[in-house]
Motif scaffolding. Structure first.
Motif, PDB file in Angstrom:
ATOM      1  N   ARG A   1     -22.721  16.350   2.488  1.00  0.00           N
ATOM      2  CA  ARG A   1     -23.661  17.430   2.810  1.00  0.00           C
ATOM      3  C   ARG A   1     -23.168  18.248   4.007  1.00  0.00           C
ATOM      4  N   LEU A   2     -22.615  17.589   4.975  1.00  0.00           N
ATOM      5  CA  LEU A   2     -22.195  18.277   6.195  1.00  0.00           C
ATOM      6  C   LEU A   2     -20.875  19.021   6.040  1.00  0.00           C
ATOM      7  N   ALA A   3     -20.214  18.858   4.885  1.00  0.00           N
ATOM      8  CA  ALA A   3     -18.886  19.445   4.714  1.00  0.00           C
ATOM      9  C   ALA A   3     -18.896  20.798   4.005  1.00  0.00           C
ATOM     10  N   HIS A   4     -20.007  21.182   3.381  1.00  0.00           N
ATOM     11  CA  HIS A   4     -19.995  22.362   2.508  1.00  0.00           C
ATOM     12  C   HIS A   4     -20.193  23.693   3.229  1.00  0.00           C
ATOM     13  N   LEU A   5     -21.037  23.716   4.241  1.00  0.00           N
ATOM     14  CA  LEU A   5     -21.370  24.988   4.890  1.00  0.00           C
ATOM     15  C   LEU A   5     -20.586  25.138   6.185  1.00  0.00           C
ATOM     16  N   PRO A   6     -19.968  26.311   6.403  1.00  0.00           N
ATOM     17  CA  PRO A   6     -19.247  26.541   7.657  1.00  0.00           C
ATOM     18  C   PRO A   6     -20.209  26.757   8.819  1.00  0.00           C
ATOM     19  N   GLY A   7     -19.695  26.609  10.031  1.00  0.00           N
ATOM     20  CA  GLY A   7     -20.503  26.902  11.209  1.00  0.00           C
ATOM     21  C   GLY A   7     -21.228  25.683  11.745  1.00  0.00           C
ATOM     22  N   PRO A   8     -21.809  25.830  12.929  1.00  0.00           N
ATOM     23  CA  PRO A   8     -22.496  24.710  13.586  1.00  0.00           C
ATOM     24  C   PRO A   8     -23.832  24.391  12.926  1.00  0.00           C
ATOM     25  N   ARG A   9     -24.297  23.191  13.223  1.00  0.00           N
ATOM     26  CA  ARG A   9     -25.606  22.751  12.739  1.00  0.00           C
ATOM     27  C   ARG A   9     -26.653  22.996  13.807  1.00  0.00           C
ATOM     28  N   PRO A  10     -27.933  23.169  13.385  1.00  0.00           N
ATOM     29  CA  PRO A  10     -28.443  23.113  12.021  1.00  0.00           C
ATOM     30  C   PRO A  10     -28.073  24.353  11.205  1.00  0.00           C
ATOM     31  N   ALA A  11     -27.979  24.186   9.889  1.00  0.00           N
ATOM     32  CA  ALA A  11     -27.657  25.282   8.978  1.00  0.00           C
ATOM     33  C   ALA A  11     -28.944  25.774   8.316  1.00  0.00           C
ATOM     34  N   PHE A  12     -29.312  27.019   8.638  1.00  0.00           N
ATOM     35  CA  PHE A  12     -30.477  27.664   8.036  1.00  0.00           C
ATOM     36  C   PHE A  12     -29.972  28.561   6.905  1.00  0.00           C
ATOM     37  N   VAL A  13     -30.538  28.397   5.703  1.00  0.00           N
ATOM     38  CA  VAL A  13     -30.010  29.057   4.510  1.00  0.00           C
ATOM     39  C   VAL A  13     -31.096  29.876   3.828  1.00  0.00           C
ATOM     40  N   TYR A  14     -30.734  31.113   3.456  1.00  0.00           N
ATOM     41  CA  TYR A  14     -31.552  31.907   2.531  1.00  0.00           C
ATOM     42  C   TYR A  14     -30.847  31.892   1.189  1.00  0.00           C
ATOM     43  N   CYS A  15     -31.598  31.716   0.109  1.00  0.00           N
ATOM     44  CA  CYS A  15     -31.025  31.714  -1.234  1.00  0.00           C
ATOM     45  C   CYS A  15     -31.858  32.626  -2.117  1.00  0.00           C
TER      46      CYS A  15
END
Length: 349
Positions: A175-189
């Protein structure tokens, strides 16, 4: 029983209407129904203004007549108010056939956001269009109440579901490998368009990183104005599910969606949702259980970050497509007098 489903929205579009109708057709077939999808797929059409992914079928009336006359459906459901839906509506009325419709999208508001057309004009058309239906299916009670206040009647609830096998949690390391950038990852879809209010999310002051999954007419402008945001583009299937499951919070800034299937999909991945307390999210999100609703979207986003991912998935899996389709089937009506024999007595409402 033979069922005709008519829709202007269909593949290759990626949206909640297409997902709902595809899942419904699939489940109806599993339940033993013969389903004929009447769509614009493979036909000559023109792009819908400001929504080019939707192809509007040209002169569909004759085609509708040929399909219905050959297939002779026992039940007709019209899912959209575009050219195909309009042609099916008018043809059924001319033949004395009975049909049902569904209300998926606030097109009056969407049109008014782009052109100087009063919302009241759009709802006058909606009242006229759906007024001919025996039942008008809607996704939740809050939406039904709003539509009643706008003069629509014969409203019935048709809930939505989620594919819990496709949309599922990932192991933490993956889970932690897919999105670039620092955590937390806030996503709009979702679609990157004016009606989705995406900038309300992009302008938030949040820790970690922001990500946008999807495409649309505003993407280039927003990508230029918010260079720190990761715009990941349109995704489907497993790729979409993996990236959505990688989020810490799914932020849903829309104030106009009638539901938002992506809310269920995020929850099924174990991802809590942050949204405004408006029709759509109110039908899905319970504060502290599977996300947070607040007029301060930043506050909702930070609060959602602490919600249990296991609880989110548990809340989502209650919404099963098979059960939703059984409700849909129970609301179908005989299109013609000789269709009555195809209906179990208890299914006619």
């Amino acid at each position: 029983m033979k069922v005709a489903l008519v829709t202007d929205a269909w593949f290759p579009q990626v949206n909640g209407v297409v997902t709902t109708l595809n899942q419904t057709a699939t489940q109806l077939r599993h339940l033993g129904y013969e389903v004929r999808m009447v769509t614009s797929e493979g036909k000559v059409g023109i792009p819908c203004p400001t929504y080019p992914e939707i192809r509007l079928t040209l002169s569909p009336k004759r085609r509708i007549g040929r399909i219905f006359s050959a297939f002779l459906p026992d039940a007709v459901h019209i899912a959209t108010e575009g050219p195909l839906g309009l042609a099916a509506r008018n043809w059924c009325q001319q033949q004395g056939w009975i049909f049902t419709t569904s209300f998926h999208t606030r097109f009056p508001e969407y049109i008014a956001a782009r052109f100087p057309v009063p919302v009241s004009w759009g709802y006058a058309y909606m009242r006229w269009f759906h007024g001919a239906a025996d039942h008008v299916l809607v996704s939740n009670e809050a939406l039904a109440q709003e539509l009643r206040e706008r003069g629509l009647g014969r409203l019935c609830l048709w809930p939505r579901g989620v594919d819990g096998e496709l949309f599922r949690p990932l192991p933490e390391e993956e889970r932690l490998a897919h999105l670039p950038g620092p955590r937390p990852a806030f996503v709009y879809c979702g679609r990157v368009a004016v009606e989705k209010n995406v900038e309300a999310f992009l302008s938030l002051d949040l820790p970690g990183s922001k990500h946008v999954i999807g495409d649309g007419p505003l993407r280039a402008d927003l990508q230029r104005r918010y260079p720190e945001v990761h715009f990941l583009g349109l995704m489907r299937g497993e790729t979409l599910a993996r990236h959505l499951a990688s989020a810490d919070v799914m932020v849903f800034p829309s104030r106009t969606d009638t539901l938002g299937l992506v809310l269920y999909e995020a929850n099924a991945c174990g991802v809590p949702v942050a949204a405004y307390p408006v029709v759509g999210p109110q039908a899905v999100v319970e504060n502290g259980i599977n996300g947070y609703l607040d007029e301060d979207l930043g506050k909702a986003s930070l609060a959602a970050w602490s919600v249990s991912r296991d609880a989110c998935r548990t809340a989502a899996l209650v919404h099963d497509w098979r059960r939703c389709t059984e409700v849909f089937a129970s609301l179908l009506v005989p299109a013609r007098p000789d269709s009555l024999n195809a209906f179990p007595r208890q299914d006619v409402v």
